[in-house]
Motif scaffolding. Structure first.
Motif, PDB file in Angstrom:
ATOM      1  N   UNK A 125      27.929   4.572  40.694  1.00 31.41           N
ATOM      2  CA  UNK A 125      27.450   4.374  42.060  1.00 31.41           C
ATOM      3  C   UNK A 125      28.553   4.509  43.086  1.00 31.41           C
ATOM      4  N   UNK A 126      29.736   3.948  42.773  1.00 30.42           N
ATOM      5  CA  UNK A 126      30.865   4.054  43.703  1.00 30.42           C
ATOM      6  C   UNK A 126      31.286   5.529  43.863  1.00 30.42           C
ATOM      7  N   UNK A 127      31.312   6.232  42.753  1.00 31.44           N
ATOM      8  CA  UNK A 127      31.702   7.637  42.803  1.00 31.44           C
ATOM      9  C   UNK A 127      30.654   8.459  43.555  1.00 31.44           C
ATOM     10  N   UNK A 128      29.393   8.137  43.366  1.00 31.53           N
ATOM     11  CA  UNK A 128      28.335   8.834  44.098  1.00 31.53           C
ATOM     12  C   UNK A 128      28.503   8.638  45.596  1.00 31.53           C
ATOM     13  N   UNK A 129      28.878   7.419  46.004  1.00 33.69           N
ATOM     14  CA  UNK A 129      29.130   7.162  47.419  1.00 33.69           C
ATOM     15  C   UNK A 129      30.293   7.981  47.945  1.00 33.69           C
ATOM     16  N   UNK A 130      31.344   8.116  47.135  1.00 30.43           N
ATOM     17  CA  UNK A 130      32.496   8.924  47.537  1.00 30.43           C
ATOM     18  C   UNK A 130      32.105  10.397  47.665  1.00 30.43           C
ATOM     19  N   UNK A 131      31.267  10.863  46.761  1.00 34.00           N
ATOM     20  CA  UNK A 131      30.805  12.250  46.825  1.00 34.00           C
ATOM     21  C   UNK A 131      30.001  12.498  48.097  1.00 34.00           C
ATOM     22  N   UNK A 132      29.174  11.526  48.479  1.00 31.02           N
ATOM     23  CA  UNK A 132      28.403  11.677  49.715  1.00 31.02           C
ATOM     24  C   UNK A 132      29.329  11.738  50.920  1.00 31.02           C
ATOM     25  N   UNK A 146      37.152  21.874  50.588  1.00 31.02           N
ATOM     26  CA  UNK A 146      36.532  20.577  50.340  1.00 31.02           C
ATOM     27  C   UNK A 146      35.243  20.734  49.539  1.00 31.02           C
ATOM     28  N   UNK A 147      34.507  21.792  49.846  1.00 31.68           N
ATOM     29  CA  UNK A 147      33.262  22.042  49.113  1.00 31.68           C
ATOM     30  C   UNK A 147      33.538  22.237  47.629  1.00 31.68           C
ATOM     31  N   UNK A 148      34.617  22.942  47.303  1.00 32.00           N
ATOM     32  CA  UNK A 148      34.977  23.137  45.898  1.00 32.00           C
ATOM     33  C   UNK A 148      35.392  21.838  45.232  1.00 32.00           C
ATOM     34  N   UNK A 149      35.978  20.929  46.013  1.00 29.19           N
ATOM     35  CA  UNK A 149      36.392  19.631  45.474  1.00 29.19           C
ATOM     36  C   UNK A 149      35.191  18.814  44.999  1.00 29.19           C
ATOM     37  N   UNK A 150      34.046  19.029  45.628  1.00 30.74           N
ATOM     38  CA  UNK A 150      32.840  18.309  45.206  1.00 30.74           C
ATOM     39  C   UNK A 150      32.507  18.600  43.746  1.00 30.74           C
ATOM     40  N   UNK A 151      32.685  19.849  43.325  1.00 32.13           N
ATOM     41  CA  UNK A 151      32.416  20.209  41.932  1.00 32.13           C
ATOM     42  C   UNK A 151      33.302  19.415  40.976  1.00 32.13           C
ATOM     43  N   UNK A 152      34.591  19.310  41.313  1.00 28.58           N
ATOM     44  CA  UNK A 152      35.524  18.605  40.434  1.00 28.58           C
ATOM     45  C   UNK A 152      35.179  17.119  40.342  1.00 28.58           C
ATOM     46  N   UNK A 153      34.884  16.507  41.485  1.00 29.78           N
ATOM     47  CA  UNK A 153      34.557  15.087  41.474  1.00 29.78           C
ATOM     48  C   UNK A 153      33.240  14.825  40.754  1.00 29.78           C
ATOM     49  N   UNK A 154      32.316  15.772  40.861  1.00 29.19           N
ATOM     50  CA  UNK A 154      31.038  15.598  40.164  1.00 29.19           C
ATOM     51  C   UNK A 154      31.230  15.651  38.655  1.00 29.19           C
ATOM     52  N   UNK A 155      32.240  16.380  38.183  1.00 25.44           N
ATOM     53  CA  UNK A 155      32.540  16.384  36.747  1.00 25.44           C
ATOM     54  C   UNK A 155      32.887  14.973  36.268  1.00 25.44           C
ATOM     55  N   UNK A 156      33.554  14.183  37.110  1.00 24.84           N
ATOM     56  CA  UNK A 156      33.879  12.801  36.765  1.00 24.84           C
ATOM     57  C   UNK A 156      32.596  11.979  36.625  1.00 24.84           C
ATOM     58  N   UNK A 196      23.199  16.859  43.855  1.00 23.53           N
ATOM     59  CA  UNK A 196      22.776  17.277  45.195  1.00 23.53           C
ATOM     60  C   UNK A 196      23.969  17.406  46.136  1.00 23.53           C
ATOM     61  N   UNK A 197      24.974  16.548  45.987  1.00 24.97           N
ATOM     62  CA  UNK A 197      26.161  16.703  46.837  1.00 24.97           C
ATOM     63  C   UNK A 197      26.863  18.025  46.530  1.00 24.97           C
ATOM     64  N   UNK A 198      26.873  18.407  45.254  1.00 25.18           N
ATOM     65  CA  UNK A 198      27.481  19.693  44.872  1.00 25.18           C
ATOM     66  C   UNK A 198      26.695  20.845  45.492  1.00 25.18           C
ATOM     67  N   UNK A 199      25.377  20.734  45.488  1.00 22.44           N
ATOM     68  CA  UNK A 199      24.542  21.772  46.099  1.00 22.44           C
ATOM     69  C   UNK A 199      24.852  21.887  47.591  1.00 22.44           C
ATOM     70  N   UNK A 200      25.056  20.739  48.246  1.00 17.82           N
ATOM     71  CA  UNK A 200      25.435  20.763  49.658  1.00 17.82           C
ATOM     72  C   UNK A 200      26.706  21.597  49.834  1.00 17.82           C
ATOM     73  N   UNK A 201      27.700  21.334  48.984  1.00 19.92           N
ATOM     74  CA  UNK A 201      28.947  22.091  49.064  1.00 19.92           C
ATOM     75  C   UNK A 201      28.737  23.572  48.849  1.00 19.92           C
ATOM     76  N   UNK A 202      27.928  23.918  47.873  1.00 19.53           N
ATOM     77  CA  UNK A 202      27.692  25.334  47.573  1.00 19.53           C
ATOM     78  C   UNK A 202      26.942  26.030  48.701  1.00 19.53           C
ATOM     79  N   UNK A 203      26.040  25.297  49.327  1.00 18.18           N
ATOM     80  CA  UNK A 203      25.317  25.897  50.459  1.00 18.18           C
ATOM     81  C   UNK A 203      26.266  26.139  51.635  1.00 18.18           C
TER      82      UNK A 203
END
Length: 215
Positions: A125-132, A146-156, A196-203
């Protein structure tokens, strides 16, 4: 005419970023409610989600107005269409936070989970908040880096999800089937939120470059 278009587009972008910010608040508050069996916190998540949905209509109307009245082409058209898709992604993020809150409300006054499973869910949950929060920055800055960073953090987040499923499936698991089902669903909610945060980055990358980011 183009100046007016970009002013209206900036309004749309600001509303989208606000939806993302609220989604981050919602998932963090839902996680507080989860780990603390805090019903008032869970109820506030529903209020935040109402704010998110209240922005959805104006966002969609603004996008439709830009399409109908400004007749954008090329990159301008790409920005408006991207905005339309983002509204749906951000609304779903708020809905996923609400699902976590619903679990808390359903099991109150008991905790939905406990022990190691609750600890992992709290970290998710904490990580999801950071991703948002990172996704909000991406929307405001349109920074592909920054958008590419979302992918890396989502791997965590995906790694934590795998840990949770491994814990639940372990023969040493001693909690009930009900607790296992709840924990599995909660893990899925957090995992989907991150997606969904990753999708935001990709869009946003598509918006800026016109190229689809490789998955």
């Amino acid at each position: 005419m183009r100046m007016k278009f970009h002013e209206q587009l900036d309004v749309l972008t600001d509303w989208l970023a606000s939806m993302c910010h609220l989604s981050g608040q919602a998932i963090e508050l839902a996680t507080d409610a989860l780990v603390g069996a805090d019903l008032p916190a869970a109820e506030r998540v529903f209020e935040i989600n109402e704010q998110i949905e209240a922005l959805r209509g104006p966002c969609e109307e603004q996008a439709m107005m830009l399409l109908a009245l400004q007749a954008p082409v090329a990159r301008d058209l790409r920005q408006v269409i991207t905005g339309v898709y983002l509204v749906t992604d951000l609304s779903r993020m708020g809905g996923l936070a609400q699902h976590v809150a619903e679990s808390v409300r359903r099991r109150h006054p008991n905790h939905v989970s406990s022990g190691a499973a609750e600890q992992i869910l709290g970290r998710m949950g904490r990580l999801a908040g950071e991703l948002a929060g990172l996704a909000e920055q991406v929307l405001r800055t349109r920074d592909p880096g920054l958008a590419g960073e979302l992918d890396r953090r989502d791997d965590e987040l995906d790694s934590l999800h795998r840990q949770l499923l491994g814990l639940i499936q372990d023969p040493a698991w001693t909690d009930s089937v009900t607790v296992a089902v709840d924990a599995t669903l909660l893990g899925r909610f957090y995992e989907r939120f991150g997606d969904h945060t990753v999708v935001v980055g990709r869009r946003v990358i598509f918006l800026v470059t016109g190229e689809q980011m490789k998955q």
